[in-house]
Design an enzyme around this catalytic site. Structure first.
Site, mmCIF file in Angstrom:
data_model
loop_
_atom_site.group_PDB
_atom_site.id
_atom_site.type_symbol
_atom_site.label_atom_id
_atom_site.label_comp_id
_atom_site.label_asym_id
_atom_site.label_seq_id
_atom_site.Cartn_x
_atom_site.Cartn_y
_atom_site.Cartn_z
ATOM 1 N N CYS A 11 50.882 40.771 -5.666
ATOM 2 C CA CYS A 11 49.572 41.446 -5.534
ATOM 3 C C CYS A 11 48.504 40.420 -5.164
ATOM 4 O O CYS A 11 47.638 40.688 -4.317
ATOM 5 C CB CYS A 11 49.177 42.129 -6.842
ATOM 6 S SG CYS A 11 50.417 43.286 -7.414
ATOM 7 N N CYS B 60 50.474 39.911 -11.175
ATOM 8 C CA CYS B 60 51.612 39.971 -10.244
ATOM 9 C C CYS B 60 51.347 39.106 -9.005
ATOM 10 O O CYS B 60 50.348 39.298 -8.290
ATOM 11 C CB CYS B 60 51.841 41.439 -9.885
ATOM 12 S SG CYS B 60 52.362 41.750 -8.212
#
Ligand SMILES: Cc1cc2nc3c(=O)[nH]c(=O)nc-3n(C[C@H](O)[C@H](O)[C@H](O)COP(=O)(O)OP(=O)(O)OC[C@H]3O[C@@H](n4cnc5c(N)ncnc54)[C@H](O)[C@@H]3O)c2cc1C
Length: 778
Positions: free
Chosen positions: A81, A78
């Site tokens: 992230c 992600c």
């Protein structure tokens, strides 16, 4: 029989079986070795000060823990992230001191083995953050943090707010965060056994007081409380005029304002952690005065903390080149490339004494001329020790830490000097800017050296991780100086409070406000920041070659004399070897079988002799016997890494053949003279380097030194292999010298001729007597 029965097919079958066994073994090893990599393939590792959660440790970490936890649930793939991970790591570094009260953790939900854990906590999107209070019960799903801040300060404040929201009994690991009242301050000392109470006066919205309270959580002898500006009685009693400001109240009732550069969290915490008597829990300091008195430790060398010492740099070179490298008997492949780069950078930028620079340059040109894929460490060492040529190049032996001294032998020393060395080299490369082609040159040399040779392997792994992350982004020489400074600070942050930290030299974000006040600033919101223009200026100045102090440096002349002894001894050994061969050939009438024997003998000489092993001296510069508490770099060097003059070998040979080789004696006699001259010229050279006003003192000192040096040189030379009295009185009187055999033959001939004369005299006397007897007969 079995062997004879093994046909081609069965051999093939065996080989195939073996192959499949090897394949299995290989797969197993790969799997095992990759496992930790896979397990740590997430965005964080333990060295980021973040607990990496797995199904095995999740329950024990989150439930019934004495500390509260802030957990990030993320997925490696992600993008948000990945972008958020530097903030999480910075936060972990920022609140490292709060650990007993609150910790950070992270779990990679993209890792299949963690899926169940993430599902159980109801995670559906990434990144998600949850807060777990201290002593959370088993099965708790934590407090979801919605719309969380993406900066360190916001997250830090969120943590404080949630710590304060703790509803049950206050966790003992967490300090009181509420404001202090007048009554509490009044009754503080009778109820608490500490030396200081630090009061941070601030307004209601400020977090500084609570942040400082948590920063001091791991320190003894001090307590911190916040006092609001609305607490008028206390404000007037302490005479507070500024908010925030910090006041110290001690057990005797004294009140003083804490002097800091800026009224902000970092400055308060730094100043309070360094108050006399305030120590990190479990790290009790021995006062420096006791260290000095304590005769079991090395003598303490007073030094200036704001300066770099050449003695540390030369000691780092000695240890690195003569001890650390010596564990590699041969060096090849990537290691050889790393060594070449390292030595090349040293030869170019090491701002040392001319003799040391010459030694490095000699090794560099030798290394660059080595075209093979492998070198022997012993050859490298011979070039370094100048045993293959006569020149003024010398790298003094032994270690003598000054700025890198530790309060105990196990602290500081070599790793401190390695950092210092590379900071100096990056700054030196910048100073010589115009001649440097590659901005990363010094950093790459350090990366290679640390990766191939630095003895602390976990350190090397960590350093490599940092280098792989961002070293390639360095695109200027000043960028290289800053890169190394900031990575070193990262290591300092990770190691602060660690077992390896010397209590007298705590790991800080360097330079401290005392060392460089102008380097430190505060943002509008009150956070600490480094002043971008000041830090490079400070580093340039601090590590500049012109500011390096030469105090406590080892005597260069002494080192040169030792080295020349070694060089001469090596040559004499070779010559003596040749002389012995010549004699052997005379005796055995040129026997061709002698040739390999010569080679064998030369190889044998590489081994340390018995005497070398038995009487190996403690490395120069180290005082006291080697103790169990000494760090590896303080311990005596391995025998193989210490060279004694090969004259010791000659001494053993002398016992075998009781002949004084005339060539050898003459060469020895003249070489001793040459060395004496060299010593004198060394002193003259030394003197010429000194300031005018120092000359008179040095002449005396120099004269004394020469005398002492010659004494030791004589001991190494004429005296050890051959008794002093003989060589001085009758051998050297004749200047050219006679062999003992010559003298013995002389004496023997003299005796024989005397006996002959005596015999003749007796014979004739007897004959005359007989004749006269005959004549007298009737
Ligand atoms: C490449 C490398 C990696 C290491 N990794 C680890 C590790 O992973 N784990 C571990 O336990 N030990 C590690 N060490 C050792 C550790 O960093 C220290 O060197 C050691 O603990 C001694 O600390 P010290 O107090 O002497 O200060 P050091 O950190 O060694 O610093 C030496 C001197 O450099 C100056 N200095 C401090 N910070 C900076 C800075 N940011 N920029 C410029 N100058 C500075 C100060 O004058 C200080 O006295 C590593 C050492 C090296 C060389």
């Amino acid at each position: 029989m079995a062997r004879r029965g093994c046909g081609a097919t069965s051999c093939y079958t065996t080989k195939t079986k073996l192959n499949s066994f090897y394949s299995f073994l290989c797969a197993f090893i790969t799997c095992v070795s990759l496992c930790p990599v896979l397990c740590e393939a997430g965005l964080y590792t333990a060295s980021d000060q973040v607990i990496v959660l797995t199904p095995e440790n999740v329950d024990s970490t989150l439930f019934n823990n004495t500390a509260a936890l802030l957990v990030e649930f993320y997925a490696t793939w992600c993008g948000h992230c990945i972008a958020f991970s530097p903030v999480w790591k910075s936060l972990a570094r920022d609140i490292k001191e709060w650990k007993p009260a609150v910790d950070l953790a992270a779990i990679d939900c993209a890792n299949e083995s963690n899926r169940k854990v993430c599902t159980n906590f109801g995670i559906t999107g990434y990144p998600s953050i949850k807060f777990f209070h201290a002593y959370s019960s088993i099965g708790s799903r934590g407090l979801e943090v919605r719309g969380f801040s993406r900066d360190v300060r916001g997250l830090r404040q969120y943590i404080i707010e949630n710590l304060e929201l703790h509803t049950e009994a206050w966790p003992p690991a967490c300090p009181p965060l509420e404001t202090a009242s007048e009554a509490e301050v009044h009754h503080f000392f009778p109820a608490n056994n500490v030396k200081y109470l630090a009061l941070v006066f601030e307004n209601k919205k400020s977090y500084v007081g609570r942040e400082v309270t948590l920063d001091l959580l791991q320190y003894e002898n001090i307590a911190v409380r916040r006092v609001l500006d609305t607490e008028t009685n206390l404000v007037s009693r302490f005479g507070v005029t500024e908010f925030p400001s910090c006041y110290l109240y001690d057990s005797s009732g004294n009140i003083t304002r804490l002097k800091v550069l800026k009224e902000a969290r970092t400055f308060y915490s730094y100043a309070l952690q360094r108050l006399p008597g305030v120590v990190r829990t479990g790290k009790h300091q021995t006062p420096i005065t006791e260290l000095i008195k304590n005769s079991t430790l090395q003598e303490w060398r007073p030094f200036n903390k704001s300066r770099v010492y050449m003695s540390d740099l030369e000691s780092a070179l000695h240890y690195s080149l003569r001890v650390e490298l010596s564990s590699h008997t041969s060096i090849s492949g990537d290691d050889l490339i790393a060594l070449k780069k390292y030595i090349n950078v040293l030869a170019k930028y090491f701002p040392g004494r001319p003799s040391v620079k010459s030694a490095l340059q000699a090794v560099d040109s030798w290394l660059q001329s080595q075209k093979g894929t492998e070198i022997k460490y012993s050859d490298f060492r011979d070039v370094l020790d100048n045993v293959v040529q006569t020149s003024d190049a010398v790298l003094p032996e032994g270690v003598q830490w000054v700025g890198c001294q530790g309060s105990q032998a196990r602290y500081r020393g070599y790793p401190c000097a390695v950092w210092t060395l590379f900071h100096v080299l990056t700054v030196q490369a910048k100073e010589m800017g115009s001649t440097v082609s590659e901005p990363q040159e010094v950093l790459l040399a350090m990366r290679g050296y640390v990766s191939s040779f630095f003895g602390c392997r976990p350190c090397a792994t960590h350093f490599e991780a940092m280098a792989a992350e961002s070293m390639d982004q360095v695109n200027s020489l000043s960028g290289a100086v800053i890169w190394l400074w900031s990575r070193h600070n990262r290591v300092n942050n990770r190691l602060a409070g660690d077992l390896s930290e010397d209590p007298h030299f705590p790991k800080i974000q360097w330079p401290s406000p005392e060392l460089c006040p102008s380097c430190h600033g505060v943002t509008i919101i009150g956070d600490h920041n480094w002043i971008k223009d000041e830090v490079p200026q400070f580093l340039q100045n601090y590590f500049s070659s012109s500011r390096i102090l030469n105090d406590y440096l080892q005597d260069e002349t002494q080192a040169l004399i030792q080295q020349r002894n070694r060089l001469t001894a090596a040559r004499m050994e070779k010559e003596a070897g040749r002389g012995a061969d010549r004699r052997a050939r005379d005796i055995f009438d040129n026997n061709p079988a002698d040739e390999p024997q010569e080679e064998e003998e030369e190889e044998e000489e590489e081994e340390p002799t018995f005497e070398e092993q038995a009487v190996e001296p403690y490395p120069a510069g180290l005082e006291g016997a080697p103790g169990a508490d000494q760090a590896p770099w303080e311990k005596p060097q391995p025998l193989s890494s210490q060279r004694k003059p090969k004259i010791v070998g000659m001494k053993l040979r002398e016992a075998q053949e009781d002949i004084v080789d005339l060539d050898y004696f003459v060469s020895q006699h003249y070489k001793a003279k040459a060395l004496r001259a060299a010593a004198m010229s060394g002193v003259v050279r030394r003197r010429s380097l000194q300031k005018k006003e120092d000359v008179e003192d040095l002449q005396f000192e120099g004269g004394w030194r020469v005398k002492r040096d010659l004494g030791s040189q004589e001991e190494n030379f004429g005296i050890e292999p051959y008794p002093r009295a003989q060589s001085k009185h009758w051998m050297s009187l004749l200047s050219v010298g006679f062999s003992r055999l010559d003298v013995s033959l002389c004496v023997l001939l003299y005796l024989l001729s005397t006996m002959c004369l005596l015999a003749m005299y007796m014979y004739f006397k007897l004959r005359i007597k007989l004749r006269s007897a005959k004549v007298s007969l009737p």
